[in-house]
Design a protein around this motif. Structure first.
Motif: not given
Length: 186
Positions: A167, A170-171
């Protein structure tokens, strides 16, 4: 985008960071703290090293000495001058090339290191994304980090630690793609 992880000792905060960095395949600027080979010794030292190099466990990188006390409050002596010189120097040294700053980790040991604190807060006010760790046992100097509008503090738990690396990667990948390879994010 500045993300600081927090959580219990041993929950996997540094492991999450390592997986994020591996996924991004990026050489971070900033710094890392850690114990050396004498980690289990009651007379151990904490070392501060640049995030882009292999850590050195020598006197020149020592920023705190522990010894004698019993957990959870071991006796320690933090070297604020070493934090000021090393930490501020590492943050300054990578300003022109770093696309991501690593700050692993921040805590109450730096409570008297005013130059180091200022360098951290300047970086947080800057545009280079930060991935870091904040100790749970807070200190007033850390409140400025926690309350900063550009900072997100994420607790790491046994329940979420396996999903966090992908997560966060990806950010950060999205944020890092905003800068072209030829453009300095500073």
């Amino acid at each position: 985008m500045h993300v600081f992880l927090t959580g219990e000792i041993g929950v996997g905060k540094s492991t999450v960071i390592g997986k994020v960095l591996a996924e991004l395949n990026i050489r971070p600027g900033g710094f890392v703290t850690g114990f050396g080979p004498e980690r289990a010794s009651p007379d151990r030292r904490l070392y501060l090293n640049p995030a882009w190099e292999e850590p050195a466990y020598d006197e020149a990188h020592a920023v705190a000495r522990f010894g004698g006390g019993l957990p959870p409050r071991p006796d320690f002596l933090a070297d604020s001058v070493a934090f000021d010189q090393l930490g501020s120097g590492y943050l300054d040294a990578c300003r022109t090339w770093a696309r991501l700053l690593l700050m692993d980790e921040l805590g109450p040991l730096e409570r008297d290191a005013r130059f180091f604190q200022r360098a951290v807060l300047l970086a947080i006010n800057g545009v280079i994304p930060i991935l870091g760790v904040l100790k749970q046992s807070g200190h007033p100097w850390m409140d400025a980090i926690i309350r900063h509008p550009a900072v997100t503090v994420l607790p790491v738990t046994a329940a979420n630690r396996d999903g966090l690396p992908m997560r966060l990667a990806e950010e950060f990948r999205t944020k890092l793609s905003l800068h072209s390879d030829n453009e300095s994010p500073c």
